[in-house]
Design an enzyme around this catalytic site. Sequence first.
Site, PDB file in Angstrom:
ATOM      1  CG  HIS A   3      -9.376   5.476  10.024  1.00 33.39           C
ATOM      2  ND1 HIS A   3     -10.269   5.391   9.035  1.00 33.39           N
ATOM      3  CD2 HIS A   3     -10.167   5.520  11.197  1.00 33.39           C
ATOM      4  CE1 HIS A   3     -11.740   5.616   9.444  1.00 33.39           C
ATOM      5  NE2 HIS A   3     -11.637   5.599  10.677  1.00 33.39           N
ATOM      6  CD  GLN A  15     -14.113   8.227   7.160  1.00 34.92           C
ATOM      7  OE1 GLN A  15     -14.879   9.291   6.482  1.00 34.92           O
ATOM      8  NE2 GLN A  15     -14.578   7.007   7.014  1.00 34.92           N
ATOM      9  CG  ASN A  16      -8.824   9.306   2.635  1.00 35.94           C
ATOM     10  OD1 ASN A  16      -9.564   8.232   2.816  1.00 35.94           O
ATOM     11  ND2 ASN A  16      -8.887  10.403   2.060  1.00 35.94           N
ATOM     12  CB  VAL A  17      -3.693   5.544   6.116  1.00 31.77           C
ATOM     13  CG1 VAL A  17      -5.048   5.158   7.125  1.00 31.77           C
ATOM     14  CG2 VAL A  17      -4.002   4.669   4.869  1.00 31.77           C
ATOM     15  NE  ARG A  57      -3.887   0.462   1.685  1.00 33.92           N
ATOM     16  CZ  ARG A  57      -4.836   0.884   2.544  1.00 33.92           C
ATOM     17  NH1 ARG A  57      -5.013   0.786   3.597  1.00 33.92           N
ATOM     18  NH2 ARG A  57      -5.470   2.087   1.894  1.00 33.92           N
TER      19      ARG A  57
END
Length: 229
Positions: free
Chosen positions: A104, A86-88, A56
């Site tokens: 997150h 909410q995105n990493v 990822r």
Amino acid sequence: MKKLVVLSGAGISAESGISTFRDNNGLWDNYRIEDVATPEAWIRNQELVLDFYNQRRKQAADVKPNAAHYALAELEKHFDVTIVTQNVDNLHELAGSSKVIHLHGELFKSRSTKDPKLVYDMTGWELKTGDLCELGSQLRPHIVWFGEEVPMMEVAVDVTEQADMFLVIGTSLAVYPAAGLVHYVPIGKRIYIVDPNKPDITLKSNMVFIQEKATTGMQTLIKKYLLPE
């Protein structure tokens, strides 16, 4: 300066080419969430979890922010903007947004398995067995896995309670606790929702729904509502 709080989700990153776990052809397609994104998975098969997040990270390192990310960064000239994501990935930061709360976790950071407060920036995309924190314990991805608490949620709630405007972009409001932030927006303040799909909530009188993807929806939002000429 008015305070604009933004809740962003996978839809905004998808337009940059980052696959979401709901994509049929995405990175998640060959994995079960239970095998790569839970504390139990880490205990059961550390190598698999490390490899999954390495892949990822490698993918995310090759993508660039899109027009929606840049538009949000540009709004800092006109509003006090805080992004709750909410995105990493780090696309909001790369686009120039200065206040970003990651609910997150962050893909390009690692943390100690012994002391969660020990968090480190990563220079490359690979995290391996044997990479240790300063206390000598194995480093893990700095990700909030399914079943873990969301430590930044309280901070996000505090920020949302101070919002003059609230923007939801790229998220279906289906993932909790993040989706619950809309309930902390002060009464009467405007809530804008930008998404190609209608969210599974009852739209109230203070809500404006823009049924577009993130990149074009941001332009509509800015021209029609936030900064009309």
